[in-house]
Write an enzyme that holds these catalytic residues in place. Structure first.
Site, PDB file in Angstrom:
ATOM      1  N   ASP A   1       6.512  -6.112   6.980  1.00  0.00           N
ATOM      2  CA  ASP A   1       5.060  -5.770   7.180  1.00  0.00           C
ATOM      3  C   ASP A   1       4.021  -6.601   6.367  1.00  0.00           C
ATOM      4  O   ASP A   1       3.364  -6.441   5.617  1.00  0.00           O
ATOM      5  CB  ASP A   1       4.871  -4.365   6.802  1.00  0.00           C
ATOM      6  CG  ASP A   1       3.307  -3.749   7.114  1.00  0.00           C
ATOM      7  OD1 ASP A   1       2.911  -4.497   8.254  1.00  0.00           O
ATOM      8  OD2 ASP A   1       3.133  -2.767   6.733  1.00  0.00           O
TER       9      ASP A   1
ATOM     10  N   ASP B   1       1.044  -1.366  -0.036  1.00  0.00           N
ATOM     11  CA  ASP B   1      -0.036   0.095   0.041  1.00  0.00           C
ATOM     12  C   ASP B   1       0.865   1.220  -0.066  1.00  0.00           C
ATOM     13  O   ASP B   1       0.458   2.406  -0.168  1.00  0.00           O
ATOM     14  CB  ASP B   1      -1.105  -0.128   1.126  1.00  0.00           C
ATOM     15  CG  ASP B   1      -0.276  -0.361   2.286  1.00  0.00           C
ATOM     16  OD1 ASP B   1       0.851   0.225   2.493  1.00  0.00           O
ATOM     17  OD2 ASP B   1      -0.766  -0.575   3.439  1.00  0.00           O
TER      18      ASP B   1
ATOM     19  N   ASP C   1       7.363 -13.119  -4.660  1.00  0.00           N
ATOM     20  CA  ASP C   1       7.160 -13.770  -3.514  1.00  0.00           C
ATOM     21  C   ASP C   1       8.291 -13.565  -2.474  1.00  0.00           C
ATOM     22  O   ASP C   1       9.432 -14.053  -2.911  1.00  0.00           O
ATOM     23  CB  ASP C   1       6.774 -15.285  -3.608  1.00  0.00           C
ATOM     24  CG  ASP C   1       6.550 -16.002  -2.479  1.00  0.00           C
ATOM     25  OD1 ASP C   1       6.887 -15.621  -1.177  1.00  0.00           O
ATOM     26  OD2 ASP C   1       5.912 -17.202  -2.440  1.00  0.00           O
ATOM     27  N   ALA C   2       8.208 -12.833  -1.573  1.00  0.00           N
ATOM     28  CA  ALA C   2       9.378 -12.619  -0.549  1.00  0.00           C
ATOM     29  C   ALA C   2      10.076 -13.706  -0.281  1.00  0.00           C
ATOM     30  O   ALA C   2      11.191 -13.813   0.045  1.00  0.00           O
ATOM     31  CB  ALA C   2       8.917 -11.520   0.557  1.00  0.00           C
TER      32      ALA C   2
END
Ligand SMILES: Cc1cc2nc3c(=O)[nH]c(=O)nc-3n(C[C@H](O)[C@H](O)[C@H](O)COP(=O)(O)OP(=O)(O)OC[C@H]3O[C@@H](n4cnc5c(N)ncnc54)[C@H](O)[C@@H]3O)c2cc1C
Lengths: 516, 492
Positions: A378, A306, A360-361
């Site tokens: 986060d 965001d 994808d982290a």
């Protein structure tokens, strides 16, 4: 069905047989009840979805009454075969009214302007309902004296209205829910049509109308049977505030709601932020870390598509570059390209100082070789095994490899008050990955007491340098965040590993207990 | 090949010290073992255009996925060569109190398995609800019985059930179990609970592609009693897995011997010439037959093939094979379902299939997005011959329908999510450990070869398992090294 003689009416049409009159009078009652129910449904739905119930109710009722007037006026153009027309009107109302609640719920996230859809439907149903009573009066006029007729019809009409207005709030909405209520009354409408068709089958060719009536009945029954599923699909029923945006990406369901000045983001139904207090969350997430790094040139943000955490980071002039890794390109697009939302994150996602990586982290950290002075993690809460992997020792080991020797990182780690074991599991796990940790927490009204865990290769100092412009954090309040009252105090917690997913399990247990 | 229809060789005869025929796990393990000993004068011929055999894998835009073998349980202490290799491949990353520590990213992540039982998914593969007291008692008794077998040692001091199986005790009290079927043994021991039997049937079909009626009781028990995974902490009963399944392991093995591998070669005749052999192989690339003279050969092909190509060396025996169908289903969102969340291995108690594994389970942390499901079905109800006839006659579309129906029955939530279904048929997938297999003369003869041809295939163990194939390859390679007087330190 008795063999009533068929008399020719004034207009050369055939008058109704005697038993038909009874059915017709009963239909007045049914029709009146249904008509009012649809009106109440539309009004309730509108105030529910759009907020401001007084406005919604009066505009819906106004439109509906006006549409009924139009229907009455149009009835004059029906010159023959009133019964057949009446039957068809019933079938149409059954379809439109029956599906109205389900349709509006489902349509809501899909259409650009919900009001247009809403009032179009209210108009259509209103016009059709407006046709009913004039047609019925004309059909019955040969059966009763005029005085008696008007009195009968209007009596039934008002009784129906009373029935509906009592049933609706007391039984229908609480017991059946709006979607089922719609279907049930649609069935009543089509039931009237079918009863009439059966009574008429001797004199009229009712075949096609009967097929139509049966098709509508089947569709309503199907809707009724799958009402639960429809309810789930029509997720707007789930939120307490009006939904202003909803979209499914391959990875998640993104929903934005707005009530007054409060904009909220939900991912898969979980609240991510409320504009009322997100600054508290994001200041607490970002500044304790940045304030402890001497020269935070390279910053890594994992999750946080965001752009709100990025907004805080980019405020720090010392930061040269931000790498933001988020799975969902759709989130990034939404928060970068929608002016209202880009305003929330101060255009962070479009900043030349930020690189957005859609990956994808879990995989990305293993392939990355760069070094970061500050890392901000986060991710959504560990509600699923897949997400739980992003809180494991194996994952933190990889992250630790990317953290500069004198760098500091932080992890959003759920509520230490509601889920203390889960909260301290994150700390245990970071420690198992070879880092030193310090937990802290902040009060964010829309979340409650929320926890973060800071970690670094070296011991983490008390000294923090905060900028002056912050709305929530001050040196004193920052210090207080590290203090854990007994109900949140550190307790033994397991290490979360890929093979035990201890966090996902304790998270489900602790939040399950909290939510009952 | 069956009718010896390949043309005779025309070109000059080629020379090599050692020829390996077959590039499945066993052939690659033989090559790997030779390379480990610094021995380089060998060639490996593989019929297909890729090595890997039953452990081959595929890949599409969404993920890599297995075509057959998909996991390796943490090996036993006695699987020395395998430990050595896993350490080399970085899968064992350290040691803790002498026990190997496995890389957590390669051990199957939680949740490992779930079962669709009475309309709801639950963790684990044995039902947890609606069990009668009898079911519970029998399950507990069975588990305890297997634990006892797992700990048991024969009069010769060897474990009753070892993996590799060749290291098991030859004590007659355990060998006698091979004289009856697993089903008979279960009956005789009062294991009649239908839930327990359904679970055991699942296990037999999973490991052997066969019904409990058709496998030897020794093999049936071996499934439960043969595994004493050796690892630090509590990782001993875990599994190693990767998106491409055991394709990861064969890929790494092949990489160490790349220059030695020639694919697209059918070995169709192996003859003794002087002290060595001449191997005839049809090169599909140039459509010509080559002749290769070797001082020793390792036949790492299924025994029913070896029998035909090397009748001088391979004893004729009664090997039967279970056919399998494997489908890789690409879906645009992961399966869900009531109850336990998606696991790596997802099985339905109500289905004839073995369910599906999720290719991205190890690599992804997204709880959405596309993935590939690998769906397994051993055709064990039919005789192998009937089953192979089904494989030959049923169309691709018909299989796709079977797979789709089965998946949607398990996961109605996948309606509209299936993007493609690739079907793979294995006619002779797994050797069946039928009663009496331990004393099968052809099998014993194949393990006792004295050269110049050695056999290396999981068929020699009668158990189609990675550990077995690997062991057979390593043993054959070491026999060859000894035969050629090449110095080495044994890994077995
Ligand atoms: C569907 C399926 C699932 C399985 N799942 C697992 C699992 O999860 N875990 C596990 O441990 N095991 C599993 N297995 C068992 C698997 O068979 C073994 O693990 C192992 O791969 C066997 O290796 P192999 O070398 O003995 O035999 P193969 O894989 O049969 O290798 C033989 C090789 O020889 C080649 N060949 C044959 N004839 C010739 C010729 N004439 N000339 C040259 N080359 C030839 C073949 O093409 C093949 O490459 C599975 C098997 C199947 C079919």
């Amino acid at each position: 069905m008795d063999e009533a003689p068929v008399a020719a009416g004034e207009d050369g049409e055939r008058a109704a047989p005697a038993s038909l009159a009874v059915i017709l009078l009963i239909s007045v009652l049914v029709v009146a009840t249904c008509g009012l129910i649809y009106e109440l449904l539309a009004g309730t739905l509108a105030s529910y979805l759009l907020g401001d119930s007084v406005t919604q109710f009066s505009t819906v009722i106004g439109t509906y009454l006006f549409a009924m007037g139009v229907g009455s006026w149009l009835s004059r153009h029906v010159r023959s075969n009133e019964i057949t027309v009446f039957v068809r009107v019933e079938i149409l109302i059954a379809a439109l009214g029956g599906w109205s609640a389900a349709g509006l719920f489902l349509l809501f996230p899909l259409v650009g302007d919900f009001r247009v859809a809403l009032y179009a439907l209210v108009m259509a149903i209103g016009v059709l309902v407006g046709l009913e009573i004039p047609l019925l009066i004309r059909i019955l006029r040969h059966r009763f004296a005029f005085r008696e007729l008007v009195s009968n019809v209007l009596t039934y009409d008002y009784v129906g209205a009373l029935v509906a207005s009592l049933l609706f709030p007391l039984i229908l909405v609480p017991k059946l829910g709006m979607i089922r209520t719609g279907f049930v009354f649609g069935l009543a409408n089509v039931g009237v049509a079918i009863a009439l068709l059966v009574a008429l089958r001797r004199q009229e060719r009712v075949g096609r109308d009967m097929v139509a009536a049966l098709v509508v009945t089947a569709s309503l029954l199907t809707g009724l049977a799958f009402a639960d599923r429809l309810q789930r699909w029509s997720e707007v029923a789930f939120y307490n505030e009006p939904v202003v945006y909803a979209r499914s990406t391959p990875y998640q369901r993104i929903v934005l709601t707005r009530q007054g000045g409060d904009l909220r983001l939900y991912l898969n139904g979980n609240l991510q932020f409320s504009t009322r207090d997100e600054y508290r969350y994001h200041e607490a997430l970002v500044w304790p870390v940045l304030g402890r790094v001497a020269a935070p040139r390279q910053v890594l943000i994992l999750g946080g598509g965001d752009g709100l955490a990025a907004r805080e980071v980019l405020r720090d002039a010392r930061v040269g570059h931000v790498t933001l890794v988020d799975l969902d390109p759709e989130m990034a697009r939404l928060f970068r390209d929608t002016p209202q939302l880009a305003q929330l994150n101060a255009g962070s996602l479009a900043s030349p100082r930020l690189t957005m990586v859609n990956a994808d982290a879990f995989r990305w950290v293993r392939e990355e070789t760069g070094q970061f002075d500050a890392i901000i993690i986060d991710f959504p809460d560990p509600t699923e095994f897949s997400l739980g992997k992003l809180y494991t020792e194996s994952f933190y080991r990889e992250v630790a490899r990317l953290l500069a020797r004198d760098g500091v990182m932080t992890v959003q780690s759920t509520s230490p008050l509601i889920a203390p074991r889960s909260y301290w599991t994150v700390a245990s796990t970071l420690e198992a990955a070879g880092l030193t940790v310090r937990g802290y927490h902040a009060y964010v009204p829309s979340f409650g007491e929320w926890g973060f865990t800071m970690a670094a290769h070296a011991p983490i100092s008390d000294g923090v340098r905060l900028p002056a412009h912050l709305r929530y954090l001050t040196a004193a309040s920052e210090r207080a965040m590290f203090d854990f009252q007994p109900d949140m105090a550190r307790r033994p917690a397991p290490v979360n590993r890929l093979d035990n997913q201890a966090l996902v399990r304790s998270f489900a247990e602790e939040w399950g207990r909290y939510e009952g | 090949m069956r009718d010896g229809k390949f043309p005779e060789a025309t070109g000059p005869i080629e020379d090599v010290d050692v020829l390996i025929a077959g590039g499945g796990v066993s052939g690659l393990a033989a090559g790997w073992r030779l390379a480990e000993a610094g021995f380089t004068r060998f060639t490996l011929l593989e019929l297909e255009d890729r090595t890997g055999g039953n452990a081959r894998s595929g890949r599409n835009a969404t993920s890599a996925y297995p075509l057959g073998a998909h996991y390796l349980p943490v090996p036993n202490r006695e699987a020395r060569a395998l430990h050595h290799m896993l350490k080399q491949f970085g899968m064992i990353v350290g040691e803790e109190r002498g026990a190997p520590v496995y890389d957590p990213l390669q051990l199957c992540a939680d949740l490992e398995e779930r079962l669709l039982w009475r309309g709801k998914w639950q963790e684990g593969l044995f039902p947890q609800t609606a069990l009668s007291a009898d079911d519970k008692e029998q399950y507990a008794r069975f588990t305890a019985g297997m634990a006892a077998f797992r700990a048991a040692k024969g009069a010769d001091g060897k474990p009753a059930f070892a993996l590799p199986m060749a290291l098991s005790s030859s004590d007659p009290q355990f060998r006698a179990l091979d004289q009856q079927s697993f089903a008979q043994w279960l009956d005789a021991n009062g294991y009649r609970s239908s839930l327990l039997r359904a679970y055991l049937r699942y296990c037999c079909r999973d490991d052997y592609g066969s019904e409990p009626e058709h496998v030897s009781a020794w093999a049936g028990i071996h499934y439960f009693a043969g595994r004493r995974g050796w690892a630090a902490g509590e990782d001993g009963d875990r599994e190693l897995t990767w998106p491409e399944g055991n394709g990861r392991l064969v890929g790494l093995m092949a990489r160490r011997i790349v220059g030695k591998i020639r694919t697209g070669h059918s070995v169709f005749r192996v003859e003794r010439v002087d002290a060595g052999v001449v191997v005839h192989a049809f090169d599909h690339g140039i459509s010509r037959t080559r002749r290769i003279r070797a001082r020793a050969a390792v036949l790492a092909m299924p025994h029913f093939v070896a029998q035909r190509v090397a009748p001088q060396f391979a004893a004729k025996g009664d090997f039967s094979y279970a056919p399998w169908v494997v489908a890789n289903v690409t879906v645009n969102r992961p399966p869900e379902g009531k109850g336990a969340p998606l696991a790596w291995d997802n099985v339905s108690a109500a289905s004839e299939s073995l369910g599906y594994v999720v290719a991205t389970h190890q690599t992804s942390s997204a709880d959405g997005g596309p993935t590939v499901l690998t769906w397994y079905l051993p055709l064990s109800r039919e005789t192998p011959r009937q089953a192979r006839k089904i494989l030959m006659t049923r169309s691709l579309e018909a299989w796709q329908e079977v797979v789709r129906d089965d998946l949607l029955a398990m996961n109605p939530d996948l309606a509209g999510a299936i993007e493609r279904i690739d079907v793979w048929q294995w006619g002779h997938a797994m050797v069946r450990p039928t009663p009496g297999f331990l004393s099968e003369p052809a099998r014993l003869a194949a393990t006792a070869s004295s050269g110049p041809v050695w056999f290396a295939h999981s068929d020699l163990s009668g158990l189609s398992l990675f550990e077995e194939a690997h062991y057979r390859g390593v043993v054959a390679a070491e026999s060859v090294l000894a035969h050629l007087s090449h110095p080495f330190e044994s890994l077995v």
